[in-house]
Design a protein around this motif. Structure first.
Motif, PDB file in Angstrom:
ATOM      1  N   LEU A 185       0.829  -1.206   0.000  1.00  0.00           N
ATOM      2  CA  LEU A 185       0.000   0.000   0.000  1.00  0.00           C
ATOM      3  C   LEU A 185       0.864   1.257   0.000  1.00  0.00           C
ATOM      4  CD1 LEU A 185      -2.837  -0.977   2.514  1.00  0.00           C
ATOM      5  CD2 LEU A 185      -3.044  -0.695   0.047  1.00  0.00           C
ATOM      6  N   LEU A 186       1.910   1.251   0.822  1.00  0.00           N
ATOM      7  CA  LEU A 186       2.794   2.410   0.858  1.00  0.00           C
ATOM      8  C   LEU A 186       3.461   2.650  -0.490  1.00  0.00           C
ATOM      9  CD1 LEU A 186       4.496   1.969   4.344  1.00  0.00           C
ATOM     10  CD2 LEU A 186       3.114   3.905   3.614  1.00  0.00           C
ATOM     11  N   ALA A 187       3.973   1.565  -1.104  1.00  0.00           N
ATOM     12  CA  ALA A 187       4.648   1.707  -2.394  1.00  0.00           C
ATOM     13  C   ALA A 187       3.675   2.182  -3.468  1.00  0.00           C
ATOM     14  CB  ALA A 187       5.284   0.385  -2.798  1.00  0.00           C
ATOM     15  N   GLY A 188       2.472   1.610  -3.489  1.00  0.00           N
ATOM     16  CA  GLY A 188       1.490   2.006  -4.497  1.00  0.00           C
ATOM     17  C   GLY A 188       1.071   3.451  -4.357  1.00  0.00           C
ATOM     18  N   PHE A 189       0.768   3.877  -3.130  1.00  0.00           N
ATOM     19  CA  PHE A 189       0.330   5.253  -2.925  1.00  0.00           C
ATOM     20  C   PHE A 189       1.468   6.238  -3.173  1.00  0.00           C
ATOM     21  CE2 PHE A 189      -2.952   3.528   0.298  1.00  0.00           C
ATOM     22  CZ  PHE A 189      -3.822   3.233  -0.746  1.00  0.00           C
ATOM     23  N   THR A 190       2.699   5.851  -2.796  1.00  0.00           N
ATOM     24  CA  THR A 190       3.837   6.727  -3.046  1.00  0.00           C
ATOM     25  C   THR A 190       4.091   6.867  -4.541  1.00  0.00           C
ATOM     26  OG1 THR A 190       4.838   6.073  -0.944  1.00  0.00           O
ATOM     27  CG2 THR A 190       6.271   7.122  -2.545  1.00  0.00           C
ATOM     28  N   ASP A 191       4.004   5.759  -5.279  1.00  0.00           N
ATOM     29  CA  ASP A 191       4.209   5.817  -6.730  1.00  0.00           C
ATOM     30  C   ASP A 191       3.107   6.601  -7.428  1.00  0.00           C
ATOM     31  OD1 ASP A 191       6.529   4.430  -6.565  1.00  0.00           O
ATOM     32  OD2 ASP A 191       5.723   2.511  -7.231  1.00  0.00           O
ATOM     33  N   VAL A 208      -0.657  15.304  -5.140  1.00  0.00           N
ATOM     34  CA  VAL A 208       0.151  15.373  -6.358  1.00  0.00           C
ATOM     35  C   VAL A 208      -0.712  15.131  -7.580  1.00  0.00           C
ATOM     36  CG1 VAL A 208       2.044  14.293  -7.629  1.00  0.00           C
ATOM     37  CG2 VAL A 208       2.284  14.749  -5.184  1.00  0.00           C
ATOM     38  N   LEU A 209      -1.664  14.212  -7.470  1.00  0.00           N
ATOM     39  CA  LEU A 209      -2.575  13.947  -8.595  1.00  0.00           C
ATOM     40  C   LEU A 209      -3.397  15.190  -8.927  1.00  0.00           C
ATOM     41  CD1 LEU A 209      -3.692  11.791 -10.551  1.00  0.00           C
ATOM     42  CD2 LEU A 209      -5.416  11.264  -8.813  1.00  0.00           C
ATOM     43  N   LEU A 210      -3.870  15.887  -7.907  1.00  0.00           N
ATOM     44  CA  LEU A 210      -4.625  17.125  -8.136  1.00  0.00           C
ATOM     45  C   LEU A 210      -3.758  18.170  -8.840  1.00  0.00           C
ATOM     46  CD1 LEU A 210      -6.543  17.401  -4.734  1.00  0.00           C
ATOM     47  CD2 LEU A 210      -7.560  16.995  -6.991  1.00  0.00           C
ATOM     48  N   ILE A 211      -2.486  18.262  -8.439  1.00  0.00           N
ATOM     49  CA  ILE A 211      -1.580  19.222  -9.082  1.00  0.00           C
ATOM     50  C   ILE A 211      -1.379  18.878 -10.553  1.00  0.00           C
ATOM     51  CG2 ILE A 211       0.797  20.074  -9.117  1.00  0.00           C
ATOM     52  CD1 ILE A 211       0.803  19.747  -6.062  1.00  0.00           C
ATOM     53  N   LYS A 212      -1.206  17.587 -10.840  1.00  0.00           N
ATOM     54  CA  LYS A 212      -0.935  17.159 -12.209  1.00  0.00           C
ATOM     55  C   LYS A 212      -2.156  17.300 -13.112  1.00  0.00           C
ATOM     56  CE  LYS A 212       2.780  13.789 -11.414  1.00  0.00           C
ATOM     57  NZ  LYS A 212       3.164  12.362 -11.531  1.00  0.00           N
ATOM     58  N   GLN A 213      -3.314  16.945 -12.587  1.00  0.00           N
ATOM     59  CA  GLN A 213      -4.508  16.871 -13.419  1.00  0.00           C
ATOM     60  C   GLN A 213      -5.302  18.163 -13.481  1.00  0.00           C
ATOM     61  OE1 GLN A 213      -5.146  14.148 -15.265  1.00  0.00           O
ATOM     62  NE2 GLN A 213      -3.315  13.183 -14.409  1.00  0.00           N
ATOM     63  N   ILE A 263       1.695   3.719  14.002  1.00  0.00           N
ATOM     64  CA  ILE A 263       2.770   4.309  13.197  1.00  0.00           C
ATOM     65  C   ILE A 263       2.668   3.863  11.744  1.00  0.00           C
ATOM     66  CG2 ILE A 263       5.264   4.206  12.798  1.00  0.00           C
ATOM     67  CD1 ILE A 263       5.607   4.330  15.830  1.00  0.00           C
ATOM     68  N   MET A 264       2.433   2.559  11.535  1.00  0.00           N
ATOM     69  CA  MET A 264       2.386   2.068  10.166  1.00  0.00           C
ATOM     70  C   MET A 264       1.172   2.625   9.421  1.00  0.00           C
ATOM     71  SD  MET A 264       4.397   0.211   8.372  1.00  0.00           S
ATOM     72  CE  MET A 264       4.239   1.560   7.237  1.00  0.00           C
ATOM     73  N   SER A 265       0.030   2.665  10.092  1.00  0.00           N
ATOM     74  CA  SER A 265      -1.195   3.114   9.422  1.00  0.00           C
ATOM     75  C   SER A 265      -1.140   4.596   9.080  1.00  0.00           C
ATOM     76  CB  SER A 265      -2.412   2.823  10.321  1.00  0.00           C
ATOM     77  OG  SER A 265      -2.540   1.436  10.545  1.00  0.00           O
ATOM     78  N   ARG A 266      -0.529   5.400   9.947  1.00  0.00           N
ATOM     79  CA  ARG A 266      -0.479   6.825   9.624  1.00  0.00           C
ATOM     80  C   ARG A 266       0.540   7.110   8.524  1.00  0.00           C
ATOM     81  NH1 ARG A 266       1.501   8.517  15.691  1.00  0.00           N
ATOM     82  NH2 ARG A 266       3.762   8.376  15.411  1.00  0.00           N
ATOM     83  N   GLN A 267       1.542   6.238   8.363  1.00  0.00           N
ATOM     84  CA  GLN A 267       2.438   6.374   7.220  1.00  0.00           C
ATOM     85  C   GLN A 267       1.689   6.093   5.918  1.00  0.00           C
ATOM     86  OE1 GLN A 267       5.746   7.228   7.003  1.00  0.00           O
ATOM     87  NE2 GLN A 267       5.907   7.661   9.178  1.00  0.00           N
ATOM     88  N   ILE A 268       0.819   5.084   5.940  1.00  0.00           N
ATOM     89  CA  ILE A 268      -0.002   4.775   4.766  1.00  0.00           C
ATOM     90  C   ILE A 268      -0.932   5.940   4.454  1.00  0.00           C
ATOM     91  CG2 ILE A 268      -1.837   3.275   3.892  1.00  0.00           C
ATOM     92  CD1 ILE A 268      -0.548   0.981   5.404  1.00  0.00           C
ATOM     93  N   ALA A 269      -1.573   6.493   5.504  1.00  0.00           N
ATOM     94  CA  ALA A 269      -2.471   7.631   5.300  1.00  0.00           C
ATOM     95  C   ALA A 269      -1.726   8.815   4.704  1.00  0.00           C
ATOM     96  CB  ALA A 269      -3.125   8.025   6.627  1.00  0.00           C
ATOM     97  N   ALA A 270      -0.508   9.058   5.185  1.00  0.00           N
ATOM     98  CA  ALA A 270       0.290  10.169   4.663  1.00  0.00           C
ATOM     99  C   ALA A 270       0.652   9.936   3.202  1.00  0.00           C
ATOM    100  CB  ALA A 270       1.556  10.340   5.496  1.00  0.00           C
ATOM    101  N   ALA A 271       1.025   8.694   2.851  1.00  0.00           N
ATOM    102  CA  ALA A 271       1.370   8.388   1.462  1.00  0.00           C
ATOM    103  C   ALA A 271       0.158   8.543   0.546  1.00  0.00           C
ATOM    104  CB  ALA A 271       1.928   6.967   1.360  1.00  0.00           C
ATOM    105  N   LEU A 272      -1.014   8.091   1.012  1.00  0.00           N
ATOM    106  CA  LEU A 272      -2.225   8.215   0.201  1.00  0.00           C
ATOM    107  C   LEU A 272      -2.603   9.682   0.018  1.00  0.00           C
ATOM    108  CD1 LEU A 272      -4.691   7.098  -1.245  1.00  0.00           C
ATOM    109  CD2 LEU A 272      -5.805   6.804   0.980  1.00  0.00           C
ATOM    110  N   THR A 322      -0.664  12.314   0.179  1.00  0.00           N
ATOM    111  CA  THR A 322       0.323  12.951  -0.695  1.00  0.00           C
ATOM    112  C   THR A 322       0.052  12.617  -2.152  1.00  0.00           C
ATOM    113  OG1 THR A 322       1.982  12.856   1.060  1.00  0.00           O
ATOM    114  CG2 THR A 322       2.783  13.202  -1.176  1.00  0.00           C
ATOM    115  N   ALA A 323      -0.293  11.341  -2.410  1.00  0.00           N
ATOM    116  CA  ALA A 323      -0.606  10.927  -3.781  1.00  0.00           C
ATOM    117  C   ALA A 323      -1.808  11.686  -4.329  1.00  0.00           C
ATOM    118  CB  ALA A 323      -0.866   9.424  -3.825  1.00  0.00           C
ATOM    119  N   VAL A 324      -2.832  11.863  -3.484  1.00  0.00           N
ATOM    120  CA  VAL A 324      -4.017  12.617  -3.915  1.00  0.00           C
ATOM    121  C   VAL A 324      -3.643  14.060  -4.242  1.00  0.00           C
ATOM    122  CG1 VAL A 324      -6.247  13.536  -3.164  1.00  0.00           C
ATOM    123  CG2 VAL A 324      -5.642  11.151  -2.671  1.00  0.00           C
TER     124      VAL A 324
END
Length: 513
Positions: free
Chosen positions: A240-246, A441-446, A426-435, A437-439
């Motif tokens: 999940l972290l890798a997918g959301f970060t990518d 960046v997607l808004l900036i790009k699109q 700790i792990m879940s909030r890292q996932i939330a942060a990655a998701l 951030t992805a949202v």
């Protein structure tokens, strides 16, 4: 757990919450051994190094890749590899803290960090740099749950907020200052100097651990590692972290996004199901039977979604949309980072005195006051406006992090399952942060057409503001000073659904001096 302060006359000084320390009791000698403070300082400094390293390369990536002769397209792997490796290490933390003493864990973590920092300092190519990042991330994944567990188990209940406030410097201040440190180093002495400093600091921490931290037997030396659960947890959290970060670097339809995210989601479901069946689960999911933990958990998902993404989005906004330099982008974040250094420990002390609700509302109000207006600041505005609003955000963030963490883990501490709650949080909030951030960046790009190039940035900052509003709503509606009898009965009944072996108490090495 803190409760509401007693009413005081208007002219009288504030009365501390029931069970909170009074000024005289806080100054009494002999209450907490000196070795506990030294141990806590060592772990906090070590965790700070990992948190700082995680974000410092946000403003250094382009120069690092150019120096190593690597295409800029590989830059996201500096973050992805770090986060994925933490995704492997953090779920392992519960087992490690049961199996090994604190001294052994610290020696292992600092050795990994020293090896990783030296590898990065001496990196001749990009793969060598990635190897160093992975070693640093594993060390950080071990230390992050440990610092929270020590704060909750080595200090008395009326000091939990204070201890968590100090621990929060590692979790709040360090990642905030990371981009500023990176931007300043690039313009002054180069990126390798960062890893030279980290190597020296790791070596000093190793020496301090040898000299100060006493060896002691772990309470469960025969604890068994549930290997299948570890594989599922690593693939689930890491995927999940890798997918959301990518997703911050690729289109949503890219296999680099949806394949790891899909694999991670499936593995995480299988992991949760397995923890309910096996005799020796990797993580005790009975933590979610407690209302305080559930509320704190959700609050921190929103909080970290609003938090870590801004260490990337605000520099992008200042540099790309505003046309400023990397150093200026780092300076915009600097006042907020300094505010975090001050307010993090103060918030912990305040929550011990006044209870989590009052302090949480104070922090949430500052968070909203800083995050929401940022969505309406034009790129041409003076930098001091963005710096001021970011500082308000940081005051709110660093007030909320220790307050909600100590409140959420307090009941788990009494049940002896703090380590599981800390690792899961700790792990879940890292996932939330990655998701989040992805949202963004997607808004900036699109959503950045040529006619309105700032629109995407404003939408991304607006999304962060929405998360801040959700934090405020959660604190206002669900955080209260004292849990009811029904809450406790519900938690006990729910915890009976889990295997008895899952209800292991904190290792003796953590629970007492």
């Amino acid at each position: 757990m803190s409760v509401n302060p007693s009413p005081a006359a208007p002219a009288a000084p504030p009365t501390p919450a029931a069970g909170a320390p009074t000024p005289s009791s806080m100054s009494l000698p002999g209450k907490i051994p000196r070795t506990t403070y030294l141990l806590f300082a060592i772990v906090c400094v070590g965790t700070s190094l990992g948190s700082l390293t995680q974000t410092a390369l946000n403003t250094m990536a382009a120069e690092v890749l150019a120096d190593l002769g690597t295409d800029i397209g590989w830059g996201q792997w500096l973050t992805t590899a770090y986060i994925f490796s933490m995704g492997v290490a953090v779920p392992l933390a519960s087992y490690l803290q049961r199996k090994f003493s604190v001294r052994t864990l610290l020696l292992g973590a600092f050795s990994l960090y020293l090896a990783g920092s030296l590898c990065d300092f001496l990196a001749l190519n990009f793969p060598m740099l990635i190897v160093g990042r992975v070693l640093e991330a594993v060390a950080t994944g071990i230390l992050m749950p440990l610092v929270q567990t020590i704060a909750m188990t080595r200090f008395p209940e009326n000091r939990h907020g204070t201890a968590m406030g100090i621990a929060g410097i590692a979790l709040g201040f360090a990642p905030n200052i990371g981009p500023t440190v990176g931007g300043m180093l690039i313009g002054a002495v180069g990126w390798r100097f960062l890893f030279l400093v980290l190597s020296a600091a790791s070596a000093l921490l190793l020496v301090a651990t040898f000299a100060i931290v006493r060896g002691r037997e772990a309470r469960q030396p025969a604890a068994r590692l549930e290997v299948r659960s570890l594989v599922l947890a690593a693939a689930g959290f890491g995927g999940l972290l890798a997918g959301f970060t990518d997703a911050a670097n690729y289109e949503p339809a890219s296999p680099f996004v949806w394949v790891p995210a899909a694999v991670g989601a499936v593995c995480l479901v299988l992991f949760i199901q397995r923890q309910r069946r096996v005799a020796h689960p990797l993580m005790n999911l009975g933590i979610f039977a407690y209302r305080t933990y559930r509320v704190s958990f959700v609050t921190q998902l929103f909080l970290y979604g609003c938090f870590l993404g801004m260490t990337l989005i605000i520099p992008l906004f200042v540099i790309e949309a505003g046309g400023h330099t990397t150093l200026e982008a780092g300076l915009v974040l600097l006042p907020g980072a300094l505010a975090a250094l001050v307010f993090e420990p103060l918030a912990g002390v305040a929550s011990d005195w006044f209870g989590p609700r009052r302090v949480g509302l104070f922090g949430a109000a500052f968070l909203v006051a800083g995050a929401v207006p940022l969505a309406f600041v034009p790129a041409s505005a003076p930098l001091w406006i963005a710096a001021l609003l970011q500082t308000l955000r940081c005051v709110g963030l660093t007030t909320l992090i220790p307050t909600t963490t100590a409140w959420g883990l307090g009941e788990l501490r009494r049940e002896g399952i703090t380590t599981d709650g800390s690792a899961s949080m700790i792990m879940s909030r890292q996932i939330a942060a990655a998701l989040a951030t992805a949202v963004m960046v997607l808004l900036i790009k699109q959503c950045s057409p040529a006619a309105a190039p700032e629109l995407g940035y404003h939408l991304a900052l607006g999304f962060s503001g929405l998360l801040a509003l959700l934090v405020l709503a959660t604190v206002a509606l669900f955080i209260r000073e004292r849990e009811t009898k029904e809450d406790g009965e519900e938690a006990v009944a729910e915890s009976r659904r889990f295997p008895e072996s899952a209800k292991e108490k904190e290792p003796e090495a953590l629970a007492q001096d």
